[in-house]
Design an enzyme around this catalytic site. Structure first.
Site, mmCIF file in Angstrom:
data_model
loop_
_atom_site.group_PDB
_atom_site.id
_atom_site.type_symbol
_atom_site.label_atom_id
_atom_site.label_comp_id
_atom_site.label_asym_id
_atom_site.label_seq_id
_atom_site.Cartn_x
_atom_site.Cartn_y
_atom_site.Cartn_z
ATOM 1 N N GLY A 86 28.751 54.349 -35.871
ATOM 2 C CA GLY A 86 27.225 54.047 -35.795
ATOM 3 C C GLY A 86 26.666 54.229 -37.135
ATOM 4 O O GLY A 86 25.721 53.494 -37.381
ATOM 5 N N THR A 87 27.538 54.992 -37.960
ATOM 6 C CA THR A 87 27.120 55.094 -39.206
ATOM 7 C C THR A 87 26.976 53.728 -39.849
ATOM 8 O O THR A 87 26.262 53.287 -40.647
ATOM 9 C CB THR A 87 27.678 56.186 -40.011
ATOM 10 N N ASN A 142 18.965 61.265 -30.590
ATOM 11 C CA ASN A 142 20.375 62.060 -30.368
ATOM 12 C C ASN A 142 19.787 63.605 -30.356
ATOM 13 O O ASN A 142 20.791 64.496 -29.891
ATOM 14 C CB ASN A 142 21.124 61.814 -31.790
ATOM 15 N N SER A 195 29.216 54.088 -31.177
ATOM 16 C CA SER A 195 30.442 54.833 -31.791
ATOM 17 C C SER A 195 31.359 55.106 -30.499
ATOM 18 O O SER A 195 30.639 55.819 -29.558
ATOM 19 C CB SER A 195 30.306 56.326 -32.408
ATOM 20 N N HIS A 223 33.529 57.902 -29.798
ATOM 21 C CA HIS A 223 33.812 59.214 -29.590
ATOM 22 C C HIS A 223 32.425 59.861 -28.804
ATOM 23 O O HIS A 223 32.629 61.126 -28.386
ATOM 24 C CB HIS A 223 34.087 60.009 -30.920
ATOM 25 N N THR A 275 42.412 47.152 -43.028
ATOM 26 C CA THR A 275 43.326 46.930 -41.892
ATOM 27 C C THR A 275 42.560 47.715 -40.764
ATOM 28 O O THR A 275 42.105 48.740 -40.840
ATOM 29 C CB THR A 275 44.710 47.830 -42.203
ATOM 30 N N CYS A 314 20.676 71.824 -42.641
ATOM 31 C CA CYS A 314 20.878 72.629 -43.788
ATOM 32 C C CYS A 314 20.637 72.090 -44.940
ATOM 33 O O CYS A 314 21.459 70.913 -45.427
ATOM 34 C CB CYS A 314 22.057 73.305 -43.855
#
Ligand code: PLP
Length: 374
Positions: A69-70, A147, A193, A195, A231, A319
């Site tokens: 996604g990034t 998110n 994404s 994952h 690749t 952070c």
């Protein structure tokens, strides 16, 4: 371990792993190579692209394999800026950093940027996006679901507004892919994404609708129709296609299962732990996410205490320079500072069980009591 951080990443599905394995050990050629080992990979990529396109409802030529996604968000936003060379960008104020930071980078290069805050319910209204658009707006980005809160955004409406004005519309579908049908018809481009729906990490899809123009970000070989050099990770892409197909075919059942777990969790937390409030109504969110604030608690401390007890969760806090800043999304929704600082994101997945939910609530109760006593 009780893993309630499925919005961060999910466990790889066993069947998906089994489909990937031959492409790590047997068919390990380079998909660009002319020989049989390369062709085996190239054929697998064709099949994976066809499968993903089928479940999105687009053509295989519109599917570009990227790292996630990034990269999808960076490519869409910067790739549109590269074509126009100047102009105005409109983003919701609750976009993921991959879009927000890309826009900040473009601002440094001279583009104008407007961030549109959400309403108190966590959704960005189509009206406020329409009001932010200008004559020179070239790009608009609103995520399909947030998110941190899981709140579903009105991307169909926003997509129509942008189309009528000839403005490129991108929608980040990283959280919604697998849980909801993707709004392909309403966007120029979208990304996700693997994952997040039990596929492997480091791979994802950028869909660019035929006729919508994006300048490539990664130059190199002729991979991905010459749009993205490098690749290709055949095993990961085969896994992503298998995971995406599985999540689309089992969506109703899995959503019902996860929604049931979340309902049980949220009901118990809100009734058994005083001073708790939900950020984002359950009927307006993906079934996978519940964002809850705990009065008198610091989310970061609560996260650590839960982790010590084997429960993995997340805060929306970022952070920076050693200090924990409250979540931008929650503050943009109008949450009080203490509410934003005391927020935890619990995110559920198909591998969670009822027993885990009950135990997690019990552990959460004692953790909250402990923090409030100190
Ligand atoms: N967009 C959203 C809404 C996300 O939640 C995430 C990751 O959590 C991303 C983009 C980035 O995805 P990735 O880290 O897989 O590139």
């Amino acid at each position: 371990m009780i893993y309630l951080d499925n919005a961060a990443s999910t466990r790889l599905d066993d069947e998906v792993l089994a489909e990937m394995k031959p492409y790590l050990t047997e068919y390990y050629g380079n998909a660009q190579s002319q020989h049989s080992a390369g062709r085996a990979c190239a054929n697998a990529l064709v099949a994976a692209r066809d499968k993903i396109a089928k479940y999105i409802g687009c053509t295989p030529e519109e599917v570009y394999f990227v790292s996630g996604g990034t990269e999808a968000g960076n490519t869409a936003l910067k790739g549109v800026c590269a074509i126009h060379k100047k102009g105005h960008l409109v983003l919701s104020a609750i976009e993921h950093a991959s879009l927000a930071e890309s826009a900040a980078d473009m601002k440094k290069l001279g583009f104008d940027v407007t961030l549109v805050p959400p309403e108190n319910d966590g959704a960005v209204s189509a009206e406020s996006i329409a009001n932010a658009l200008r004559e020179n707006t070239i790009f608009c980005s609103v995520m399909a679901a947030n998110n941190e809160t899981g709140v579903i955004q009105p991307v169909e409406e926003i997509g129509k507004i942008c189309r009528d004005r000839g403005i490129f519309f991108y929608t980040d579908c990283v959280q919604s892919a697998g849980y909801a049908r993707l709004p392909y018809e309403h966007a120029d481009a979208l990304g996700f994404s693997a994952h997040k729906f039990y596929g492997p990490k480091g791979t994802g899809v950028l869909v660019i609708k035929k006729g919508s123009k994006v300048f490539r970000l990664i130059s190199g070989g002729m991979q991905e129709h010459g749009f993205r050099g490098g690749t290709v990770n055949t095993a990961a892409i085969v896994g992503m296609a298998a995971a995406y197909e599985k999540s689309c075919l089992s969506r109703e059942n899995v959503n019902a299962q996860i929604n049931g777990l979340r309902h049980k969790f949220v009901t118990r937390v809100l009734t058994e732990i005083e001073g708790t409030s939900l950020n984002g109504a359950l009927d307006k969110t993906l079934p996978s996410i519940a964002n809850i604030s705990f009065d008198g608690c610091d989310g970061a401390n609560l996260l650590v205490l839960l982790d010590l007890n084997g429960v993995c969760v997340s805060t929306g806090a970022a952070c920076s320079a050693g200090a924990v800043a409250p979540s931008d999304t929650l503050t943009a929704m109008g949450c009080r500072l203490s509410q934003a600082k005391g927020a935890i994101r619990f995110s559920f997945g198909k591998h969670n069980t009822e027993e885990e939910i009950d135990l997690a609530v019990d552990l959460l109760k004692s953790a909250v009591q402990k923090i409030r006593k100190n």
